[in-house]
Scaffold this motif. Structure first.
Motif, PDB file in Angstrom:
ATOM      1  N   LEU A 128       4.459 -12.667  40.994  1.00  0.00           N
ATOM      2  CA  LEU A 128       3.082 -12.621  40.488  1.00  0.00           C
ATOM      3  C   LEU A 128       2.197 -13.784  40.929  1.00  0.00           C
ATOM      4  N   ASN A 129       2.770 -14.899  41.311  1.00  0.00           N
ATOM      5  CA  ASN A 129       1.960 -16.090  41.542  1.00  0.00           C
ATOM      6  C   ASN A 129       1.353 -16.099  42.939  1.00  0.00           C
ATOM      7  N   LYS A 130       0.247 -16.815  43.085  1.00  0.00           N
ATOM      8  CA  LYS A 130      -0.348 -16.974  44.412  1.00  0.00           C
ATOM      9  C   LYS A 130       0.481 -17.962  45.223  1.00  0.00           C
ATOM     10  N   SER A 131       0.450 -17.782  46.527  1.00  0.00           N
ATOM     11  CA  SER A 131       1.130 -18.659  47.481  1.00  0.00           C
ATOM     12  C   SER A 131       2.631 -18.769  47.229  1.00  0.00           C
ATOM     13  N   ALA A 132       3.236 -17.717  46.673  1.00  0.00           N
ATOM     14  CA  ALA A 132       4.693 -17.662  46.620  1.00  0.00           C
ATOM     15  C   ALA A 132       5.196 -17.311  48.019  1.00  0.00           C
ATOM     16  N   TYR A 133       6.203 -18.033  48.474  1.00  0.00           N
ATOM     17  CA  TYR A 133       6.739 -17.820  49.816  1.00  0.00           C
ATOM     18  C   TYR A 133       8.080 -17.105  49.743  1.00  0.00           C
ATOM     19  N   GLU A 134       8.485 -16.559  50.897  1.00  0.00           N
ATOM     20  CA  GLU A 134       9.724 -15.787  50.953  1.00  0.00           C
ATOM     21  C   GLU A 134      10.930 -16.594  50.483  1.00  0.00           C
ATOM     22  N   LYS A 135      10.941 -17.895  50.751  1.00  0.00           N
ATOM     23  CA  LYS A 135      12.085 -18.727  50.391  1.00  0.00           C
ATOM     24  C   LYS A 135      12.139 -19.046  48.901  1.00  0.00           C
ATOM     25  N   HIS A 136      11.065 -18.805  48.159  1.00  0.00           N
ATOM     26  CA  HIS A 136      11.039 -19.157  46.739  1.00  0.00           C
ATOM     27  C   HIS A 136      11.984 -18.306  45.903  1.00  0.00           C
ATOM     28  N   LEU A 137      12.347 -17.139  46.399  1.00  0.00           N
ATOM     29  CA  LEU A 137      13.297 -16.301  45.665  1.00  0.00           C
ATOM     30  C   LEU A 137      14.700 -16.929  45.660  1.00  0.00           C
ATOM     31  N   PHE A 138      14.928 -17.861  46.574  1.00  0.00           N
ATOM     32  CA  PHE A 138      16.210 -18.555  46.626  1.00  0.00           C
ATOM     33  C   PHE A 138      16.485 -19.310  45.328  1.00  0.00           C
ATOM     34  N   TYR A 139      15.436 -19.848  44.695  1.00  0.00           N
ATOM     35  CA  TYR A 139      15.617 -20.556  43.433  1.00  0.00           C
ATOM     36  C   TYR A 139      16.137 -19.613  42.344  1.00  0.00           C
ATOM     37  N   VAL A 140      15.690 -18.375  42.367  1.00  0.00           N
ATOM     38  CA  VAL A 140      16.158 -17.382  41.402  1.00  0.00           C
ATOM     39  C   VAL A 140      17.655 -17.138  41.589  1.00  0.00           C
ATOM     40  N   VAL A 141      18.086 -17.072  42.845  1.00  0.00           N
ATOM     41  CA  VAL A 141      19.501 -16.846  43.131  1.00  0.00           C
ATOM     42  C   VAL A 141      20.349 -18.007  42.604  1.00  0.00           C
ATOM     43  N   ILE A 142      19.904 -19.239  42.842  1.00  0.00           N
ATOM     44  CA  ILE A 142      20.662 -20.409  42.388  1.00  0.00           C
ATOM     45  C   ILE A 142      20.754 -20.436  40.862  1.00  0.00           C
ATOM     46  N   LEU A 143      19.630 -20.219  40.195  1.00  0.00           N
ATOM     47  CA  LEU A 143      19.639 -20.223  38.733  1.00  0.00           C
ATOM     48  C   LEU A 143      20.484 -19.076  38.188  1.00  0.00           C
ATOM     49  N   MET A 144      20.422 -17.917  38.854  1.00  0.00           N
ATOM     50  CA  MET A 144      21.215 -16.775  38.410  1.00  0.00           C
ATOM     51  C   MET A 144      22.705 -17.045  38.588  1.00  0.00           C
ATOM     52  N   LEU A 145      23.066 -17.773  39.645  1.00  0.00           N
ATOM     53  CA  LEU A 145      24.464 -18.156  39.846  1.00  0.00           C
ATOM     54  C   LEU A 145      24.941 -19.051  38.700  1.00  0.00           C
ATOM     55  N   PHE A 146      24.140 -20.036  38.342  1.00  0.00           N
ATOM     56  CA  PHE A 146      24.491 -20.905  37.218  1.00  0.00           C
ATOM     57  C   PHE A 146      24.617 -20.104  35.923  1.00  0.00           C
ATOM     58  N   LEU A 147      23.689 -19.168  35.726  1.00  0.00           N
ATOM     59  CA  LEU A 147      23.733 -18.350  34.517  1.00  0.00           C
ATOM     60  C   LEU A 147      24.989 -17.495  34.482  1.00  0.00           C
ATOM     61  N   TYR A 148      25.353 -16.918  35.626  1.00  0.00           N
ATOM     62  CA  TYR A 148      26.559 -16.079  35.667  1.00  0.00           C
ATOM     63  C   TYR A 148      27.817 -16.898  35.368  1.00  0.00           C
TER      64      TYR A 148
END
Length: 219
Positions: A128-148
């Motif tokens: 949803l945010n402006k100027s989100a880049y393709e690599k920013h989804l990587f942070y979601v993966v890292i946090l999701m790994l920690f959560l798992y």
């Protein structure tokens, strides 16, 4: 007081790690510039809502943004300031505020719930945010790994795999398999990244709905 005391060291530590890395000073200065003056692009090649908005703006206002014919039918980045105000980060602020309230008012303050809320805020930023880049989804993966690792449910395992596939697909579309070139995005003069952006948006809405409903074992 204990919440504030526990919350402050995290960003301090993160920025310290950024600064001590190679190129960290430049990254810090760029982030400060974005904070003070706003992010430059509506979508930084992220397969998200604003990438679709960018494509639509090429169609409805080709004089200002360039027609698809002029751009070889490929979607191109445009400055964030020229987009409708609602797409300039305000949707992200609204959803992030709702997620924060849910965590603050209705959830136990533990590491699993904190990581769960963090996953959704970073995922909301990417979509949803402006100027989100393709690599920013990587942070979601890292946090999701920690959560798992903390909450190893079947749903969280599949979410981790899904987010991983999403970030890889986004990178491949624009940088290819080696990072040196992009794949062909055209299919009968249509940029197929727009289809994937819709798909990513639907995934986000599904995950957000499940999260807000507080389904057991999901995030």
């Amino acid at each position: 007081f204990s919440f504030v005391l526990g919350f402050l060291p995290t960003p301090i530590l993160v920025w310290f790690l950024v600064l001590v890395n190679l190129g960290g000073k430049a990254a810090f200065e760029r982030s400060t510039e974005y904070l003070l003056h706003g992010a430059p692009m509506l979508s930084g090649q992220a397969l998200n809502l604003n990438w679709v908005v960018t494509y639509i703006l090429h169609i409805v206002n080709p004089v200002q943004f360039g027609s698809l014919q002029q751009l070889d039918y490929l979607n191109r980045q445009i400055p964030a300031d020229y987009a409708p105000v609602v797409f300039q980060g305000y949707l992200f602020i609204l959803v992030a505020f709702i997620i924060f309230l849910r965590y603050w008012l209705f959830q136990k303050k533990d590491i699993a719930n904190f990581l769960s809320a963090s996953v959704m805020i970073f995922f909301s930023h990417f979509i949803l945010n402006k100027s989100a880049y393709e690599k920013h989804l990587f942070y979601v993966v890292i946090l999701m790994l920690f959560l798992y690792l903390v909450r190893p449910t079947t749903s969280n395992r599949w979410l981790l795999i899904l987010f991983d596939v999403m970030v890889v697909m986004n990178l491949i579309f624009f940088y290819g398999f080696t990072g040196m070139s992009s794949l062909s995005r055209l299919f009968f003069d249509f940029d197929i990244t727009i289809i994937f952006s819709f798909y990513y948006l639907l995934i986000y809405l599904f995950v957000l709905w499940k999260y807000l409903r507080r389904e057991k074992g999901f995030l």
